[in-house]
Design an enzyme around this catalytic site. Structure first.
Site, PDB file in Angstrom:
ATOM      1  N   GLY A 239       0.086  -1.004  -0.218  1.00  0.00           N
ATOM      2  CA  GLY A 239       0.132   0.186   0.050  1.00  0.00           C
ATOM      3  C   GLY A 239       0.279   1.637  -0.112  1.00  0.00           C
ATOM      4  CD  GLU A 273       0.526  -8.979   1.979  1.00  0.00           C
ATOM      5  OE1 GLU A 273       1.432 -10.164   2.447  1.00  0.00           O
ATOM      6  OE2 GLU A 273       0.115  -8.414   1.824  1.00  0.00           O
ATOM      7  N   PRO A 274       5.292  -5.052  -0.868  1.00  0.00           N
ATOM      8  CG  PRO A 274       6.864  -4.051  -1.079  1.00  0.00           C
ATOM      9  CD  PRO A 274       6.491  -5.496   0.086  1.00  0.00           C
ATOM     10  NE  ARG A 276      -0.277   1.524  -5.713  1.00  0.00           N
ATOM     11  CZ  ARG A 276      -1.651   1.710  -6.543  1.00  0.00           C
ATOM     12  NH1 ARG A 276      -1.512   2.408  -7.513  1.00  0.00           N
ATOM     13  NH2 ARG A 276      -2.793   1.381  -5.491  1.00  0.00           N
ATOM     14  NE  ARG A 312      -3.592   2.593 -11.529  1.00  0.00           N
ATOM     15  CZ  ARG A 312      -2.964   3.522 -10.682  1.00  0.00           C
ATOM     16  NH1 ARG A 312      -2.738   4.694 -11.792  1.00  0.00           N
ATOM     17  NH2 ARG A 312      -3.436   4.194  -9.747  1.00  0.00           N
ATOM     18  CB  CYS A 352     -16.148   1.097 -28.815  1.00  0.00           C
ATOM     19  SG  CYS A 352     -15.237   1.229 -30.838  1.00  0.00           S
TER      20      CYS A 352
HETATM   21  C1  LIG Z   1      -2.873  -5.460  -3.215  1.00  0.00           C
HETATM   22  C2  LIG Z   1      -2.471  -5.958  -2.319  1.00  0.00           C
HETATM   23  C3  LIG Z   1      -0.610  -5.328  -1.823  1.00  0.00           C
HETATM   24  C4  LIG Z   1       0.038  -4.542  -2.485  1.00  0.00           C
HETATM   25  O1  LIG Z   1      -0.749  -3.554  -2.823  1.00  0.00           O
HETATM   26  P1  LIG Z   1       0.247  -2.275  -3.641  1.00  0.00           P
HETATM   27  O2  LIG Z   1      -0.023  -1.306  -3.402  1.00  0.00           O
HETATM   28  O3  LIG Z   1       0.834  -2.459  -4.564  1.00  0.00           O
HETATM   29  O4  LIG Z   1       1.474  -2.011  -2.893  1.00  0.00           O
HETATM   30  C5  LIG Z   1      -0.293  -6.218  -0.791  1.00  0.00           C
HETATM   31  N1  LIG Z   1      -0.964  -7.213   0.320  1.00  0.00           N
HETATM   32  C6  LIG Z   1      -3.021  -7.523  -0.848  1.00  0.00           C
HETATM   33  C7  LIG Z   1      -2.466  -8.539   0.484  1.00  0.00           C
HETATM   34  C8  LIG Z   1      -2.540  -6.473  -1.546  1.00  0.00           C
HETATM   35  O5  LIG Z   1      -4.111  -7.313  -1.737  1.00  0.00           O
END
Ligand SMILES: *Cc1c(COP(=O)(O)O)cnc(C)c1O
Length: 424
Positions: A239, A273-274, A276, A312, A352
């Site tokens: 996140g 869990e990065p 983005r 997006r 379209c």
């Molecule tokens: C989508 C997701 C992430 C990654 O989120 P980012 O915003 O891309 O860092 C990490 N953990 C879980 C469980 C997710 O669903």
């Protein structure tokens, strides 16, 4: 330093002219900087080094094998949300022993596949899922290592479609159920509770939600230990936000300032869990102007790239900087609002659907048929969400490393479009 810079009036990715790449490989075209990918991962590795984290790059942000390979060669592990993503991790040559598996709907087949590959742990989202993991693990004579996903009821102030840590959405569980399920794991020899998981949403541009999540994690870990659990992992998900507009993104060290003390206080190991943060600004999408059109008082610049490539804007109204590859006016640091020498423009694709756009009412230098446009910050949730809508072949992906260029995904052909359809 973004590794995408204008030099003598034209856009470069590292030391390669983007216009030259478009000439050679055609458009639309995804261009990645390897140095940027490595730099972002390294930034997190350094910021959190004190607690020796396991960094699990979130495959769903960008699952191209060439990207996964760069990640595991630089010491990253992976967060997956499906069997297909786990398959990709393996296909990239990575080891699966530090993989974490999240998602609310894991099937028995996916659970079995993950257990066969001895992943680090499942991020469990419900009691029904816990039961399924126990049953599959039991049938295989294995132990399912789990972290329970807590919904901490924290408002991360992101878009409604990307918030996950607030009460009332489908992710995780509240603290009461968390403790009930933890007690259940303790009684079940087929399961082992290893940690607590939280993912608050995305993108998060302040540290407060992580600080609140850290405080909550300490509280939960201490309570679980009192209940007899040997719990030693805190997984704070992904996140971390990035700069889509100007310089709104924070360095990893800012997030570390609030997360590291909590992990130390809880005497736990940290998983992150990065997604983005690592890939978002590692890639630009290059498209070519097919036509320009004035209609209804507006100027439309119609590209050969479209929402099937990058969905997006259509999906979450997201903002991407767009600017010509060889602009008549240099790109200012702030591309919002009026810009001298520029005209208000809508940058759209040929699909379209009215939602097929990259930018609306944006001041842009004059462009003509054949000119190249760069759509920035396209690395996260770009190719991973690409489709064949309007029967458009998916585009080439190039990985640039200094002056070297590697095709990591070739352009699909018309034959590829129909290759899976049988018996017509
Ligand atoms: C989508 C997701 C992430 C990654 O989120 P980012 O915003 O891309 O860092 C990490 N953990 C879980 C469980 C997710 O669903």
């Amino acid at each position: 330093m973004t590794n995408f810079d204008y030099r003598d009036g034209e856009l470069f990715c590292e030391d390669v002219s983007v216009a030259d790449l478009a000439e050679q490989y055609g458009t639309p075209l995804w261009v990645y900087s390897k140095a940027f990918l490595l730099g972002q991962l390294r930034q997190i590795q350094i910021a959190f080094a004190e607690v020796d984290p396991v960094i699990c790059y979130s495959v769903k942000a960008n699952s191209t094998l060439g990207v996964l390979k760069v990640m595991h060669e630089a010491g990253s592990s992976f967060d997956v949300v499906s069997g297909g993503e786990l398959y990709r991790v393996k296909a990239s040559g990575a080891d699966t022993s530090k993989v974490v598996f999240a998602g609310v709907g894991k099937t028995d087949d996916e659970i079995r596949f993950a257990l066969e590959n001895d992943i680090l742990m499942f991020d469990v989202e419900s009691e029904a899922e816990l039961d399924a993991i126990a049953a599959v693990a039991g049938s295989m004579g294995k132990i399912g290592r789990v972290a329970l996903r807590l919904n901490p009821d924290i408002d991360a102030k992101t878009h409604a479609k990307t918030t996950t840590g607030k009460k009332g959405n489908k992710f995780g569980m509240d603290i009461e159920r968390f403790r009930e399920l933890a007690a259940k794991v303790l009684r079940d020899k087929r399961l082992a509770l290893k940690g607590i998981h939280m993912h608050l949403g995305s993108p998060i541009l302040t540290t407060d939600p992580y600080e609140a999540a850290g405080a909550k994690a300490i509280e939960v870990v201490e309570a679980l230990r009192r209940d007899g659990h040997d719990i030693n992992w805190i997984n704070l998900g992904g996140g971390f936000g990035i700069s889509y507009r100007e310089n709104e993104g924070l360095p990893a060290s800012e997030y570390a300032k609030v997360i590291v003390p909590a992990v130390k206080a809880a005497k736990c190991r940290l998983a992150l869990e990065p997604g983005r943060f690592i890939v978002g600004n590692s890639c630009v999408l290059i498209s070519r102007v097919v036509y320009t059109k004035r209609e209804g008082g507006k100027l439309f610049v119609i590209q050969d790239g479209a929402m099937n490539d990058l969905i997006r804007p259509a999906m979450y109204d997201s903002f991407h900087r767009v600017w010509p590859v060889k602009p008549a006016v240099a790109m200012p640091s702030n591309v919002e609002g009026e810009i001298a020498g520029c005209e208000k423009t809508d940058v759209v694709g040929p699909v379209c659907e009215s939602s097929d756009y990259f930018a609306k009412d944006r001041y842009l230098p004059p462009m003509q048929r054949g000119d190249l446009m760069a759509i920035f910050s396209a690395g996260a949730y770009g190719t991973a969400m690409s489709s064949n809508y309007n029967s458009r072949p998916r585009a080439t992906e190039l990985l640039v490393d200094g002056t070297t260029v590697k095709v990591i995904r070739r352009r699909e052909t018309y034959a590829d479009l129909v290759a899976h359809e049988l018996d017509v």
